[in-house]
Design an enzyme around this catalytic site. Sequence first.
Site, PDB file in Angstrom:
ATOM      1  N   ARG A 269     -41.389 -14.595  -1.408  1.00  0.00           N
ATOM      2  CA  ARG A 269     -42.121 -14.368  -0.169  1.00  0.00           C
ATOM      3  C   ARG A 269     -43.330 -15.297  -0.088  1.00  0.00           C
ATOM      4  O   ARG A 269     -43.870 -15.737  -1.109  1.00  0.00           O
ATOM      5  CB  ARG A 269     -42.593 -12.915  -0.075  1.00  0.00           C
ATOM      6  CG  ARG A 269     -41.467 -11.893  -0.133  1.00  0.00           C
ATOM      7  CD  ARG A 269     -42.044 -10.489  -0.026  1.00  0.00           C
ATOM      8  NE  ARG A 269     -41.028  -9.468  -0.263  1.00  0.00           N
ATOM      9  CZ  ARG A 269     -40.189  -9.009   0.653  1.00  0.00           C
ATOM     10  NH1 ARG A 269     -40.259  -9.491   1.886  1.00  0.00           N
ATOM     11  NH2 ARG A 269     -39.304  -8.087   0.354  1.00  0.00           N
ATOM     12  N   LYS A 294     -44.742  -5.636  -1.369  1.00  0.00           N
ATOM     13  CA  LYS A 294     -43.960  -4.700  -0.562  1.00  0.00           C
ATOM     14  C   LYS A 294     -43.177  -3.710  -1.425  1.00  0.00           C
ATOM     15  O   LYS A 294     -41.985  -3.495  -1.215  1.00  0.00           O
ATOM     16  CB  LYS A 294     -43.009  -5.473   0.361  1.00  0.00           C
ATOM     17  CG  LYS A 294     -43.740  -6.218   1.473  1.00  0.00           C
ATOM     18  CD  LYS A 294     -42.759  -6.681   2.530  1.00  0.00           C
ATOM     19  CE  LYS A 294     -43.515  -7.239   3.730  1.00  0.00           C
ATOM     20  NZ  LYS A 294     -42.602  -7.656   4.807  1.00  0.00           N
ATOM     21  N   HIS A 365     -39.645 -17.077   5.266  1.00  0.00           N
ATOM     22  CA  HIS A 365     -38.428 -16.279   5.101  1.00  0.00           C
ATOM     23  C   HIS A 365     -37.167 -17.083   5.397  1.00  0.00           C
ATOM     24  O   HIS A 365     -36.064 -16.669   5.011  1.00  0.00           O
ATOM     25  CB  HIS A 365     -38.488 -15.042   5.999  1.00  0.00           C
ATOM     26  CG  HIS A 365     -38.765 -13.777   5.250  1.00  0.00           C
ATOM     27  ND1 HIS A 365     -39.908 -13.605   4.510  1.00  0.00           N
ATOM     28  CD2 HIS A 365     -38.033 -12.651   5.078  1.00  0.00           C
ATOM     29  CE1 HIS A 365     -39.880 -12.412   3.945  1.00  0.00           C
ATOM     30  NE2 HIS A 365     -38.751 -11.814   4.263  1.00  0.00           N
ATOM     31  N   ARG A 368     -36.030 -17.927   2.070  1.00  0.00           N
ATOM     32  CA  ARG A 368     -35.600 -16.720   1.353  1.00  0.00           C
ATOM     33  C   ARG A 368     -34.211 -16.277   1.824  1.00  0.00           C
ATOM     34  O   ARG A 368     -33.320 -16.002   1.001  1.00  0.00           O
ATOM     35  CB  ARG A 368     -36.631 -15.610   1.586  1.00  0.00           C
ATOM     36  CG  ARG A 368     -36.362 -14.306   0.815  1.00  0.00           C
ATOM     37  CD  ARG A 368     -37.542 -13.354   1.019  1.00  0.00           C
ATOM     38  NE  ARG A 368     -37.350 -12.071   0.381  1.00  0.00           N
ATOM     39  CZ  ARG A 368     -37.618 -11.813  -0.895  1.00  0.00           C
ATOM     40  NH1 ARG A 368     -38.040 -12.788  -1.680  1.00  0.00           N
ATOM     41  NH2 ARG A 368     -37.438 -10.601  -1.385  1.00  0.00           N
ATOM     42  N   HIS A 391     -36.198  -7.176  -5.213  1.00  0.00           N
ATOM     43  CA  HIS A 391     -35.955  -5.917  -4.506  1.00  0.00           C
ATOM     44  C   HIS A 391     -35.852  -4.777  -5.507  1.00  0.00           C
ATOM     45  O   HIS A 391     -35.104  -4.864  -6.488  1.00  0.00           O
ATOM     46  CB  HIS A 391     -34.661  -5.990  -3.688  1.00  0.00           C
ATOM     47  CG  HIS A 391     -34.740  -6.931  -2.532  1.00  0.00           C
ATOM     48  ND1 HIS A 391     -33.627  -7.419  -1.889  1.00  0.00           N
ATOM     49  CD2 HIS A 391     -35.815  -7.461  -1.890  1.00  0.00           C
ATOM     50  CE1 HIS A 391     -34.000  -8.217  -0.906  1.00  0.00           C
ATOM     51  NE2 HIS A 391     -35.323  -8.263  -0.885  1.00  0.00           N
ATOM     52  N   TYR A 400     -27.769  -8.932   3.260  1.00  0.00           N
ATOM     53  CA  TYR A 400     -27.170 -10.240   3.007  1.00  0.00           C
ATOM     54  C   TYR A 400     -25.669 -10.169   2.798  1.00  0.00           C
ATOM     55  O   TYR A 400     -24.985 -11.189   2.832  1.00  0.00           O
ATOM     56  CB  TYR A 400     -27.840 -10.899   1.798  1.00  0.00           C
ATOM     57  CG  TYR A 400     -29.312 -11.121   2.015  1.00  0.00           C
ATOM     58  CD1 TYR A 400     -29.762 -12.104   2.900  1.00  0.00           C
ATOM     59  CD2 TYR A 400     -30.262 -10.332   1.390  1.00  0.00           C
ATOM     60  CE1 TYR A 400     -31.111 -12.299   3.131  1.00  0.00           C
ATOM     61  CE2 TYR A 400     -31.618 -10.516   1.613  1.00  0.00           C
ATOM     62  CZ  TYR A 400     -32.038 -11.495   2.487  1.00  0.00           C
ATOM     63  OH  TYR A 400     -33.374 -11.684   2.713  1.00  0.00           O
TER      64      TYR A 400
END
Length: 421
Positions: A269, A294, A365, A368, A391, A400
């Site tokens: 990020r 996050k 992003h 990413r 994640h 994805y």
Amino acid sequence: MEAFFCCPQSVSRLQNGPLATFVEGFLDFLLKSGFSHYTTQKHLGYLSHLAAYLHAVNPKHRDKITTKEVELFYQEYAISCRHRSSVEKHLLDVRHSINRFIDYLDKSDLFERQDNHYPFQDILRAYLNWMRDHQHASSGTLKIREHGIRQFLDWLGTKKISASLVGINVDIIEEFFLIYSQRKDIGRAARRSMQSALRTFLRFCFQKKYIDQQLDQAVPTLRTYKLSTVPRGLTESQAQKVLDAIDRSNFVGLRDYAILQLLSTYGVRGGQIRALSLEDIHWQNNQILFRALKNGKDILLPLTSNVGQSLINYLQKARPTCMFPEVFLTSRAPYRPFIHSNALSAIVDRRIRAADIKIHSQGAHAFRHGLATRLINNGHAVKDIADILGHRHLSTTFIYTKVDFNTLKQVALEWPTEEQL
């Protein structure tokens, strides 16, 4: 001071006027921050206008400067200013220099902010403190919340709602949110952010007895569907084209190339790039650490030769010498880390445009999403991709899987022939 002004009157106005207590410290701050002689002279010159105004109001030396004094100076100077070129641009330059001075005073606890003229200031301040102390909101989240709720409170002022919030009801909340959502300059993300801010603010107000009924559910719901969109990112060839288009013969080019190399290689990020510190690069172990964002998790990844070389080129040839631990700094004084996310986004956007690549999302992003898509198409497991992207939950990575075209081909129905129809 004499090294910057030939006119003794300008020197005296600063050294002996109402700002005498602060001028030497401010000059030292400018020099240590790496400002050029020209820029330092410009800031001090515009500061002398503020000194002249304060002397006319009250010639005594100040121990602190107040918000009211600065605002009154801006009003007076805008009326009396006579400039050979564009007055509007000159006023912006003056405001920029005075704001630089205020930043210095603020950090030195020499500036007194007077927000009492804002009718909802006490409630807004209490809400932000509650968000920080009880909801553990980050500084970035607090700024976003403050921006959103201030717009709401300003709108309440136009509706003649009192500072105690007496009179606020469901109809008023719905009216504001519908007007806000229909603005052409507001996107889906901004509407969702305002929705979240309003609901937390109204829950806070009910909990603290500012309002006598629970109104958080009065904020209209924005209907969205999980996994309803397909991630759009740069392909591998597009990412390489962006990197190849960067001119690395100057300091800015070396910095931007290193930033985009990190984004392209690791898919991290933008906030992780901004937070990357010198100690996070483990040169001896050929590893690099990206801190969690996050509610994710820290990511420790191998330091590739390409990334390592681009970082070395930037650190040795382009990075300004300063005390900040962050790797990437602004290219102009005062040298400092990227405080706001839009600064890094602007760099990425500019470099993608320079490569003449048309893509829906031109922020960090884009890299990413592009990396995650390539990993999926190359057959990597979702768990492995989640670990690379940081994640914490696999459900975050499932978006994805919609671009796993190789697997989708296996489950696709055969197109019927005319006889079958």
